[in-house]
Write an enzyme that holds these catalytic residues in place. Structure first.
Site, short mmCIF file in Angstrom:
data_model
loop_
_atom_site.label_atom_id
_atom_site.label_comp_id
_atom_site.label_asym_id
_atom_site.label_seq_id
_atom_site.Cartn_x
_atom_site.Cartn_y
_atom_site.Cartn_z
N LYS A 172 0.81 -1.22 0.00
CA LYS A 172 0.00 0.00 0.00
C LYS A 172 0.85 1.27 0.00
O LYS A 172 0.42 2.31 -0.49
CB LYS A 172 -0.99 0.00 1.16
CG LYS A 172 -0.47 0.41 2.53
CD LYS A 172 0.25 -0.67 3.28
CE LYS A 172 -0.64 -1.81 3.65
NZ LYS A 172 0.04 -2.86 4.45
N GLU B 51 -5.14 -5.14 -5.64
CA GLU B 51 -6.30 -5.50 -4.80
C GLU B 51 -5.90 -5.73 -3.35
O GLU B 51 -6.63 -5.36 -2.43
CB GLU B 51 -6.96 -6.75 -5.37
CG GLU B 51 -8.20 -7.20 -4.61
CD GLU B 51 -9.35 -6.21 -4.70
OE1 GLU B 51 -9.71 -5.64 -3.65
OE2 GLU B 51 -9.85 -6.00 -5.81
N VAL C 121 -5.36 -2.85 -0.02
CA VAL C 121 -6.39 -2.32 0.89
C VAL C 121 -7.30 -3.47 1.30
O VAL C 121 -7.83 -4.19 0.46
CB VAL C 121 -7.24 -1.22 0.22
CG1 VAL C 121 -8.31 -0.72 1.19
CG2 VAL C 121 -6.37 -0.06 -0.25
N GLY D 147 -6.68 -6.34 2.78
CA GLY D 147 -6.20 -7.72 2.82
C GLY D 147 -7.01 -8.61 1.89
O GLY D 147 -7.01 -8.43 0.68
N GLY E 61 0.27 -11.81 18.39
CA GLY E 61 0.78 -11.73 17.03
C GLY E 61 0.00 -10.82 16.11
O GLY E 61 0.18 -10.85 14.89
N ASP F 33 -0.85 3.60 8.47
CA ASP F 33 -1.25 2.51 7.58
C ASP F 33 -2.63 2.77 7.00
O ASP F 33 -2.86 2.62 5.80
CB ASP F 33 -1.23 1.19 8.35
CG ASP F 33 -1.69 0.02 7.51
OD1 ASP F 33 -0.90 -0.44 6.67
OD2 ASP F 33 -2.84 -0.43 7.69
N LYS G 56 -4.09 3.60 2.95
CA LYS G 56 -5.19 2.86 2.34
C LYS G 56 -6.34 3.77 1.93
O LYS G 56 -6.94 3.58 0.87
CB LYS G 56 -5.68 1.78 3.31
CG LYS G 56 -4.63 0.70 3.57
CD LYS G 56 -5.04 -0.25 4.67
CE LYS G 56 -3.98 -1.31 4.94
NZ LYS G 56 -4.33 -2.18 6.08
#
Length: 415
Positions: free
Chosen positions: A100, A124, A127, A129, A194, A208, A212
């Site tokens: 991204k 694709e 943005v 996932g 995680g 982030d 996006k």
């Protein structure tokens, strides 16, 4: 046969390799053509991996391989991913990416290069996932005018906020009881499970999500804003007090990326928002993403799914590869936007919305708030008093907060 290479053999790159091999029979049955992974670029060796023999340390091995026609770029960061992508497109190779940062900063240029060389640049997976959003915007919703976009675009921050709200009890109960988990505790839990990186700055500061939303704004409105020029707030200042106030007034706290068309200009921003329980976005929890498109013909359209993870993201990348192979040689509607110029940006100071204002104080301080906002419902607890004001511009809201005369704690916008 279509030969494919991967740049970067991290989590996403490994997922793509896995998807292309383990699901090869499914992919080839639907395509009617063989698809073969032949090269992987990485600085490291992977002697224990079944793909170890494909690994090269030299980008030119892929660039100069005439058999490779599609390259998946999953390196992360702008450089050298941008330079490699540009070189591949100029060499007549299709490129798909989950990066991204490159799309947000250089997408307009790379799309032009791809068009000039008769290849495609698809993103694709950049943005949402595994959530299909870009192809539906380009194709399925093409007859619509998209007027605004609202989205939960970062799984880490959504997980943290979910933990601050729920603390392991059911959602409705949590919204009534608003459990007391601090941001720091919720972040530690996300890292332990995680869901957050050791350095989560890009996630928790909203960077982030900003990358996006500018991609979605570019697709929706035709101009790609600079991520560095849009208003961006993260969730590091969100407290249990904010969660309590939101629940009291009938809202959930979410990090919302927002873009809208204002005349011929575009406004894009990222900030924590109070989302009403009546909105589907309020009920998106944990690492899931949700994107709401506001359109003139279809109305509101919602996209929901896993916003990150090895296999969901790999699925989106593999779908772009599938699209390229399936439509090779055809005239296909492609994503398109141009870089935003100074005149394309709407004045953020004039942006209008309602906000929840919180100050240090108690019930006895309500008259000080009423003097500025008018008499209305307030929420007082834990040494704080909160109230939702009428719609105001950013400039007016800042002035109102100063006029109250109580120690200012926070202002969170409403969706």
């Amino acid at each position: 046969m279509t030969e494919i290479a991967i740049l970067g053999f991290g989590v996403v790159g490994g997922g793509i390799a896995e998807a292309l091999t383990e699901n090869r029979s499914v992919i080839e049955q639907k395509l009617g053509e063989r698809v073969k992974l032949t090269r992987i670029l990485d600085l490291r060796d992977f002697p224990d991996s079944p793909f170890g023999a494909m690994v090269t340390h030299q980008f030119t091995d892929i660039l100069n391989d005439g058999g490779i026609s599609v390259v998946a770029e999953t390196m992360g960061g702008s450089h050298p991913a941008y330079e490699y992508t540009k070189a591949l497109l100029e060499a007549g190779k299709h490129v798909v990416t989950s990066n991204k940062e490159v799309v947000a900063n250089f997408g307009a240029e790379l799309l032009q290069i791809a068009a000039a060389h008769g290849v495609r640049y698809l993103f694709e997976a950049s943005v949402g996932g595994g959530v299909p959003i870009i192809r539906p915007m380009v194709n399925d919703l093409a007859p619509n005018e998209i007027t605004a976009v609202d989205g939960i675009l970062n799984g880490t921050t959504n997980y943290i906020l979910t933990q601050m709200i729920t603390r392991g009890v059911d959602f409705d109960t949590a919204l009534r009881e608003a459990q007391d988990m601090s941001f720091a505790d919720a972040l530690a839990l996300a890292q332990a499970n995680g869901f957050a990186e050791k350095d989560p700055t890009a996630d928790v500061e909203g960077l982030d999500a900003a990358r996006k939303i500018v991609i979605l704004a570019g697709l929706a409105f035709g101009t790609l804003p600079d991520p560095a020029k849009i208003h961006c707030e993260g969730i590091t200042e969100i407290s249990a007090t904010d969660v309590h106030a939101a629940a009291h007034f009938g809202y959930a706290v979410k990090l919302i990326a927002h873009a809208e068309k204002k005349g011929e200009q575009v406004l894009a921003m990222v900030s924590p928002r109070f989302v009403p329980f009546s909105s589907p976005l309020a009920h998106i929890s944990d690492v899931f993403n949700g994107i709401m498109l506001h359109t003139d013909l279809t109305g509101d359209v919602m996209f929901y799914g896993r916003g990150a993870g090895k296999l969901p993201t790999a699925s989106a990348v593999a779908a772009d590869i599938f699209d390229i192979v399936a439509h090779r040689g055809e005239a296909v509607r492609a994503p398109a936007f141009r870089p935003a110029s100074g005149a394309d940006y709407a004045d953020f100071a004039a942006y209008r919305c309602r906000s929840c204002f919180t100050f240090a104080g108690g019930e006895s301080d309500a008259p000080a708030l009423f003097a500025v906002f008018g008499k209305r419902e307030f929420f007082a607890a834990d040494g704080h008093i909160s109230l939702i004001g009428e719609e105001m511009s950013e400039k007016e809201a800042d002035a109102a907060a100063r006029a109250v005369g109580l120690p200012f704690v926070s202002r969170i916008r409403l969706v």
